[in-house]
Design a protein around this motif. Structure first.
Motif, PDB file in Angstrom:
ATOM      1  N   THR A 129     -15.335  10.590 -22.805  1.00 38.43           N
ATOM      2  CA  THR A 129     -14.079   9.909 -22.525  1.00 38.43           C
ATOM      3  C   THR A 129     -13.819   9.998 -21.033  1.00 38.43           C
ATOM      4  O   THR A 129     -14.423  10.822 -20.330  1.00 38.43           O
ATOM      5  CB  THR A 129     -12.909  10.564 -23.278  1.00 38.43           C
ATOM      6  N   SER A 130     -12.912   9.172 -20.537  1.00 37.85           N
ATOM      7  CA  SER A 130     -12.583   9.228 -19.111  1.00 37.85           C
ATOM      8  C   SER A 130     -12.047  10.601 -18.736  1.00 37.85           C
ATOM      9  O   SER A 130     -12.412  11.165 -17.701  1.00 37.85           O
ATOM     10  CB  SER A 130     -11.546   8.149 -18.771  1.00 37.85           C
ATOM     11  N   ARG A 131     -11.187  11.139 -19.601  1.00 42.32           N
ATOM     12  CA  ARG A 131     -10.649  12.473 -19.329  1.00 42.32           C
ATOM     13  C   ARG A 131     -11.760  13.514 -19.386  1.00 42.32           C
ATOM     14  O   ARG A 131     -11.840  14.403 -18.539  1.00 42.32           O
ATOM     15  CB  ARG A 131      -9.558  12.801 -20.340  1.00 42.32           C
ATOM     16  N   GLY A 132     -12.635  13.401 -20.393  1.00 43.32           N
ATOM     17  CA  GLY A 132     -13.730  14.353 -20.519  1.00 43.32           C
ATOM     18  C   GLY A 132     -14.674  14.297 -19.336  1.00 43.32           C
ATOM     19  O   GLY A 132     -15.153  15.325 -18.853  1.00 43.32           O
ATOM     20  N   ALA A 133     -14.947  13.085 -18.830  1.00 48.64           N
ATOM     21  CA  ALA A 133     -15.836  12.940 -17.679  1.00 48.64           C
ATOM     22  C   ALA A 133     -15.239  13.580 -16.440  1.00 48.64           C
ATOM     23  O   ALA A 133     -15.915  14.313 -15.707  1.00 48.64           O
ATOM     24  CB  ALA A 133     -16.122  11.460 -17.429  1.00 48.64           C
ATOM     25  N   ALA A 134     -13.954  13.315 -16.186  1.00 49.91           N
ATOM     26  CA  ALA A 134     -13.305  13.883 -15.006  1.00 49.91           C
ATOM     27  C   ALA A 134     -13.268  15.403 -15.079  1.00 49.91           C
ATOM     28  O   ALA A 134     -13.514  16.101 -14.084  1.00 49.91           O
ATOM     29  CB  ALA A 134     -11.894  13.320 -14.875  1.00 49.91           C
ATOM     30  N   HIS A 149     -29.315  12.470 -12.871  1.00 48.57           N
ATOM     31  CA  HIS A 149     -29.364  12.417 -14.326  1.00 48.57           C
ATOM     32  C   HIS A 149     -27.953  12.585 -14.881  1.00 48.57           C
ATOM     33  O   HIS A 149     -27.378  13.670 -14.858  1.00 48.57           O
ATOM     34  CB  HIS A 149     -30.265  13.537 -14.875  1.00 48.57           C
ATOM     35  N   ILE A 150     -27.391  11.484 -15.351  1.00 49.16           N
ATOM     36  CA  ILE A 150     -26.003  11.503 -15.816  1.00 49.16           C
ATOM     37  C   ILE A 150     -25.846  10.404 -16.855  1.00 49.16           C
ATOM     38  O   ILE A 150     -26.436   9.321 -16.717  1.00 49.16           O
ATOM     39  CB  ILE A 150     -25.036  11.306 -14.626  1.00 49.16           C
ATOM     40  N   PRO A 151     -25.115  10.649 -17.944  1.00 52.15           N
ATOM     41  CA  PRO A 151     -25.029   9.656 -19.016  1.00 52.15           C
ATOM     42  C   PRO A 151     -24.044   8.540 -18.717  1.00 52.15           C
ATOM     43  O   PRO A 151     -23.209   8.640 -17.814  1.00 52.15           O
ATOM     44  CB  PRO A 151     -24.555  10.495 -20.214  1.00 52.15           C
ATOM     45  N   ALA A 152     -24.150   7.475 -19.497  1.00 50.70           N
ATOM     46  CA  ALA A 152     -23.172   6.392 -19.417  1.00 50.70           C
ATOM     47  C   ALA A 152     -21.789   6.966 -19.698  1.00 50.70           C
ATOM     48  O   ALA A 152     -21.617   7.859 -20.506  1.00 50.70           O
ATOM     49  CB  ALA A 152     -23.518   5.306 -20.434  1.00 50.70           C
ATOM     50  N   GLY A 153     -20.796   6.458 -19.003  1.00 50.84           N
ATOM     51  CA  GLY A 153     -19.447   6.966 -19.150  1.00 50.84           C
ATOM     52  C   GLY A 153     -19.084   7.972 -18.075  1.00 50.84           C
ATOM     53  O   GLY A 153     -17.907   8.209 -17.812  1.00 50.84           O
ATOM     54  N   PHE A 154     -20.096   8.574 -17.448  1.00 53.25           N
ATOM     55  CA  PHE A 154     -19.853   9.544 -16.389  1.00 53.25           C
ATOM     56  C   PHE A 154     -20.171   8.987 -15.009  1.00 53.25           C
ATOM     57  O   PHE A 154     -19.702   9.509 -14.011  1.00 53.25           O
ATOM     58  CB  PHE A 154     -20.689  10.807 -16.625  1.00 53.25           C
ATOM     59  N   SER A 155     -20.985   7.936 -14.960  1.00 53.79           N
ATOM     60  CA  SER A 155     -21.440   7.446 -13.659  1.00 53.79           C
ATOM     61  C   SER A 155     -20.300   6.856 -12.829  1.00 53.79           C
ATOM     62  O   SER A 155     -20.231   7.067 -11.614  1.00 53.79           O
ATOM     63  CB  SER A 155     -22.562   6.416 -13.835  1.00 53.79           C
ATOM     64  N   PRO A 175     -16.829   7.508 -12.910  1.00 56.21           N
ATOM     65  CA  PRO A 175     -15.982   8.539 -12.283  1.00 56.21           C
ATOM     66  C   PRO A 175     -16.734   9.397 -11.280  1.00 56.21           C
ATOM     67  O   PRO A 175     -16.148   9.857 -10.294  1.00 56.21           O
ATOM     68  CB  PRO A 175     -15.484   9.375 -13.474  1.00 56.21           C
ATOM     69  N   PHE A 176     -18.035   9.576 -11.478  1.00 55.04           N
ATOM     70  CA  PHE A 176     -18.840  10.327 -10.520  1.00 55.04           C
ATOM     71  C   PHE A 176     -18.894   9.590  -9.188  1.00 55.04           C
ATOM     72  O   PHE A 176     -18.675  10.176  -8.114  1.00 55.04           O
ATOM     73  CB  PHE A 176     -20.243  10.539 -11.090  1.00 55.04           C
TER      74      PHE A 176
END
Length: 356
Positions: free
Chosen positions: A89-94, A198-204, A206-207
């Motif tokens: 989730t956006s919150r989880g990624a942040a 190496h980072i999954p979709a959904g994290f790229s 916000p990264f």
């Protein structure tokens, strides 16, 4: 942890189902021993003191104590390798990116639907990251101090206008913070940088946004076909490879959902091999901290075509897997501590006196 010993793991998660599934998945690996579980950080504190785990898996969002506050206290008082378990989730990624900045070694994603099936599919990844974390160099978290590194304002403006260099960087475990250290020391007009983490979709996304806030350069997710410009950093969209192609006198980004390479998508080797083909001796390759060997053969190919090649040294790496593999292959011209990499990149990228 000794080389022959089993990796002793403590699982911290408020979900009884996830605790059970993680225990089952990790216990199947003969190199891992689950020594306990905890449903929240308060219980976990006592178990950490009593059991002294080699690695902790930690749910990002926990009851009774904020997971980030728990992690910060742990890394200040009892530095221990931590693998975060995060929701997509956006919150989880942040929150996960913040956890990595506090010293977590790596993270795995928690499936939103079909938790049991999802964890089964991720069994190899979870076990590999836990075993890699057991070998990580974790350090006590320090309170922020004023940096002695010159600010980008001290770098002459437009110093790199005549440079035709392209910088390619790859990283994995520990890389989210390593690339921050590098980019914070690059001026706004630095040569273009293409970067695979190496980072999954959904994290790229916000990264990239986080790096953009911290860097004088413009950091963005690459769009397929867009021109590569100086002063910009390009990251692959989640779950897609990033490659560089030549278009006349220019370079462009190529993004695709091809098969994983070295078990990864995006893969550093995909990026480095494309840079070797498209930029040749005009490129500079850098391999930062990370687990496994992705990028090592690509960096060797860059070296063979005349590109300058650097790797992060073992002491400053969280995990000296990827850079160590490249070093053993003979792909690295220089081995440098993390805080020395940006300065060396600027030296290598500086235009020659006779440049047009």
């Amino acid at each position: 942890m000794s080389v022959s010993a089993r990796c002793r793991v403590l699982i911290i998660d408020d979900s009884a189902l996830v605790r059970q599934l993680l225990t089952e998945v990790l216990s199947r690996d003969r190199a891992i021993e689950v020594i306990g579980t905890a449903s929240d950080p308060v219980i976990a504190r006592e178990k950490i003191k009593r059991l002294d785990p080699d690695v902790i898996t930690l749910d990002v969002e926990m009851p009774r104590m904020d997971g980030l506050a728990f992690l910060e206290n742990l890394m200040r008082l009892r530095p221990t390798p931590v693998v975060m378990v995060s929701s997509l989730t956006s919150r989880g990624a942040a929150t996960t990116l913040q956890a990595l900045s506090l010293g977590a070694v790596d993270f795995v994603t928690k499936p939103q639907m079909g938790v049991a099936d999802g964890l089964e599919r991720y069994a190899d990844e979870i076990c590999a990251k836990v075993k890699g974390a057991a070998r990580a160099h974790v350090r006590a978290l320090q309170r922020p101090v004023t940096s002695a590194v010159p600010s980008v304002a001290d770098v002459p403006a437009l110093r790199f206008r005549t440079s035709n260099r392209l910088i390619a960087i790859g990283a994995s475990a520990g890389g989210t913070e390593a690339i921050r250290v590098v980019l914070e020391r690059m001026p706004a007009d630095a040569p273009a940088i293409v970067f695979t983490q190496h980072i999954p979709a959904g994290f790229s996304k916000p990264f990239a946004e986080r790096l953009d806030r911290l860097s004088a350069m413009s950091v963005r997710q690459a769009e397929d076909g867009e021109a590569i410009l100086p002063g910009h950093v390009y990251l692959p969209p989640g779950d897609r490879h990033l490659a560089v192609v030549r278009d006349g006198a220019h370079w462009r980004c190529r993004s695709d959902a091809g098969p994983p390479v070295n078990r990864h998508r995006p893969s550093v080797d995909v990026l480095f091999h494309s840079v070797a083909r498209s930029a040749g001796r005009n490129a500079i390759g850098v391999l930062l901290t990370g687990m496994g060997d992705d990028g090592a053969r690509g960096l060797l190919e860059m070296h063979r075509v005349g590109a300058a090649t650097l790797v992060q040294d073992e002491n400053s790496s969280v995990v000296w897997g990827m850079p160590g593999s490249a070093f053993r292959l003979g792909a690295a011209q220089q081995v440098l501590p993390l805080h020395g990499i940006a300065a060396r990149l600027l030296e290598l990228a500086a235009p020659q006196p006779d440049a047009a």
